[in-house]
Design an enzyme around this catalytic site. Sequence first.
Site, short mmCIF file in Angstrom:
data_model
loop_
_atom_site.label_atom_id
_atom_site.label_comp_id
_atom_site.label_asym_id
_atom_site.label_seq_id
_atom_site.Cartn_x
_atom_site.Cartn_y
_atom_site.Cartn_z
N HIS A 139 0.85 -1.19 0.00
CA HIS A 139 0.00 0.00 0.00
C HIS A 139 0.88 1.24 0.00
CE1 HIS A 139 0.82 -1.53 4.07
NE2 HIS A 139 1.19 -0.29 4.30
N GLN A 165 -4.34 4.09 3.90
CA GLN A 165 -3.29 3.33 3.22
C GLN A 165 -3.90 2.48 2.10
OE1 GLN A 165 -2.06 1.63 6.96
NE2 GLN A 165 0.01 2.46 6.76
N ASP A 192 7.53 -5.62 3.76
CA ASP A 192 6.43 -5.36 4.70
C ASP A 192 5.14 -6.00 4.21
OD1 ASP A 192 5.26 -3.78 6.95
OD2 ASP A 192 4.14 -2.85 5.30
N LEU A 240 -0.37 -8.88 -1.27
CA LEU A 240 -0.28 -8.14 -2.53
C LEU A 240 -1.46 -8.39 -3.47
CD1 LEU A 240 3.52 -8.47 -3.48
CD2 LEU A 240 2.39 -6.87 -1.91
N GLU A 298 8.03 -10.32 5.94
CA GLU A 298 7.15 -10.17 7.10
C GLU A 298 5.82 -10.83 6.75
OE1 GLU A 298 4.58 -7.23 9.92
OE2 GLU A 298 4.74 -6.90 7.79
N ASP A 346 6.02 -3.19 16.42
CA ASP A 346 4.59 -3.48 16.43
C ASP A 346 4.18 -4.06 17.79
OD1 ASP A 346 3.85 -2.58 13.90
OD2 ASP A 346 4.58 -4.42 12.95
#
Length: 551
Positions: free
Chosen positions: A109, A174, A206, A211, A248, A316
Site C-alpha cells: 500500500h 493506506q 512489509d 499483494l 514479514e 509493532d
Amino acid sequence: MTVQPAFDPEWYRKAVFYEVMVRSFKDSNGDGFGDFRGLIEKLDYLQWLGIDAVWLPPFFPSPLLDGGYDVADYTGINPLYGSMSDFDEFLEGAHSRGMRVVIDLVINHTSSAHDWFQQSRSDPAGPFGDFYVWSDTNDKFDNVRIIFTDTETSNWAWDDVRQQFYWHRFFSHQPDLNFENPGVHEAVFDIARFWLAKGVDGFRLDAIPYLYVSEGNSGESEPETHAFIQALRAMIDREFPGRMLVAEANQQPREVLEYLGTVETPECNMAFNFPVMPYIFYALKSADVTGLAATLNDLPAVPDGSAWGVFLRNHDELTLEMVNDSEREQMYDWYAPEPRMKVNVGIRRRLAPLLDGRRDKLELANALLLSLPGSPFLYYGDEIGMGDNIWLDDRDASRTPMQWSAGEAGGFSQGSIDSLYLPVVSSPEYSSDVVNVESQMTNPSSILNWTRDMLSLRKSLFALQTGTYRGLTTGSSSVLAFVREPEGPGNPIVCAFNFSESPITVSIPGVAPANSVLDDVRLVNSGIEVNEDGLLEVELPPMSWHWLRVS
Ligand code: BGC
C-alpha cells in the site's frame, strides 16, 4: 554507491540485526525528532554493542499516521530525518564499520497522500488510474479478514473524488496498490533498484502476503504474490548479488516457508518466525515449555541458504495471532492486565515491563533468542531494558526516545521537552534517570554489558549461528533443551533453559557418548560429564540456562 562490505552471499545467516526507527534514536538538531545525523553519531555505539546489521523501518516522506508505513514518496527522505546526503553518509558510516543496512520496502500500500493515489482518484483514465484497487461496490472479497480490528470495520473505503470504493488492508489512509497492473510491478522494481544502487544490503518486505486478492480467497499468499516475489528476487540476484530480502508474513511456519521459495525458484532469503515468539512469553509465565518445544520441533527445514529471523519484540504489538484462543486469553490476562495494554490482536508493551523488569527473565529470554535457529533481531532500547508508556496511542507505547543518559530528555535531544516527537519514558522504574546507556556502559554487570558479552560469545560459536536444531527430551515440562549442530567446523552446543521458579535437575539422553565431558562456554574450567548410562545431568537454578559445548 558506497563501498560495500566484503562479499558474502549468506551474511544474513550469521548476522545479529538491530531494529531502530530513525525518529527514535538520536536527535542531532534539537527539533525533537531523531534523524540520520543522530544515527551517524551513534554508529560507534552499535558497533561497540556487536551489531552486524541495522534494520530501518520507513524513513521516507510520510504523513506519519502509521509510523512511516504510510509512504508518500518512496525515493525521498522525510525532511524531519535529514537529507539524502545524510542518508548516504549514514550508509557509508555503517559499511565502513562492517555493518549492513536493511530498509523496509512497503509495497502492499501507499499513503493516500502519495501522488499516485492523488492522480488515481482524480484521473481514472490517466497513467495512475489503475494503480489502486477500485470498485463501485464495497462487497467484493468479503472473505478477507480485517487486520487493524481496533480502528477499521471494512477493507473498503469510499472516495468522494472518484466516487468509488478503494481497497485497503490496513488503515483507510493506506490504499492497497493494484498488483494486477504490470505498471505497479515496474514501479516497485524501480524503487528497489533505486535503494540497491545506493548500496542498501536488503529489504524487509512489509506485509508481503497481501499483494494479491481474489474473490473467494483469504487475500493472503495467492500464487501471483509468490510469482511476483520470485521475479523481484531474480532481478536482485541478477543485478545486485549478495543483497537480501526478509519476509514479514505473520503466518504459521509451513505457510511462511513458501516465502523462502525453493533453491530453483527462490523468493526471500529470510522470513520472520512469528509463532515461536508468543510461545516464549507463554513459557515465561506458565513455566510450561510444551507449546514452545512443539513449535520449535515442528519447524520445517528451510531451503539451503535461507534462514529464519527471530525476535522477542519489535516496533509493532506483541502479536498473538499465532496462538490458540485459550492461550491468547491467558496471555492477555498475564501480560495485559489493563485494557489499554491491548491493541488489535496483541499487546503494546516493551520487553522489560512485560517481564516485570526481572533481570533473570530478561537474560533467559535473550539467551534463548540468541540460541534459536535463525538470526536474531533486537529492538532498540531492549538492550538496556527500556520501559514503555501505555498512555501513548497505538504502538507508540513502545516507540519512545532512546535513553542515552539521565535527565528529562534522556540525552536524546537538546531541544525543548515539548518538541519531542514522543515523551521520554518517565515512570519511576524506567525513567531515563534509572535506565540509560551511559550509566550501563560503565557498570560491568549491567544488562547492556551482559548483552554485549552475549553477542560476542555467540559470534564465537558457529553452531548457534547456522547450526541445525534438534530438540532434546528433558523429562520436565519446565525445561527446554536442544542441540545446535554446526554445518561445518565447530562444536555442537547443547542449550538448556529452566522456565520455572524452582531449581530443576534434568537427565538428557542422546547428546554425547557416556563419560564425555561438556564445557559450560560461559565459565572457565567447568565441565559436566555424561554419566555411564549416557545421560547428561544438568542442574538448573530457577530461570536459568546453560550453553554446553560438546567436544
Ligand atoms: C508494519 C506495521 C504497519 C503495517 C502496515 C506492518 O506489518 O510492521 O507497523 O502498521 O505493516 O504498513
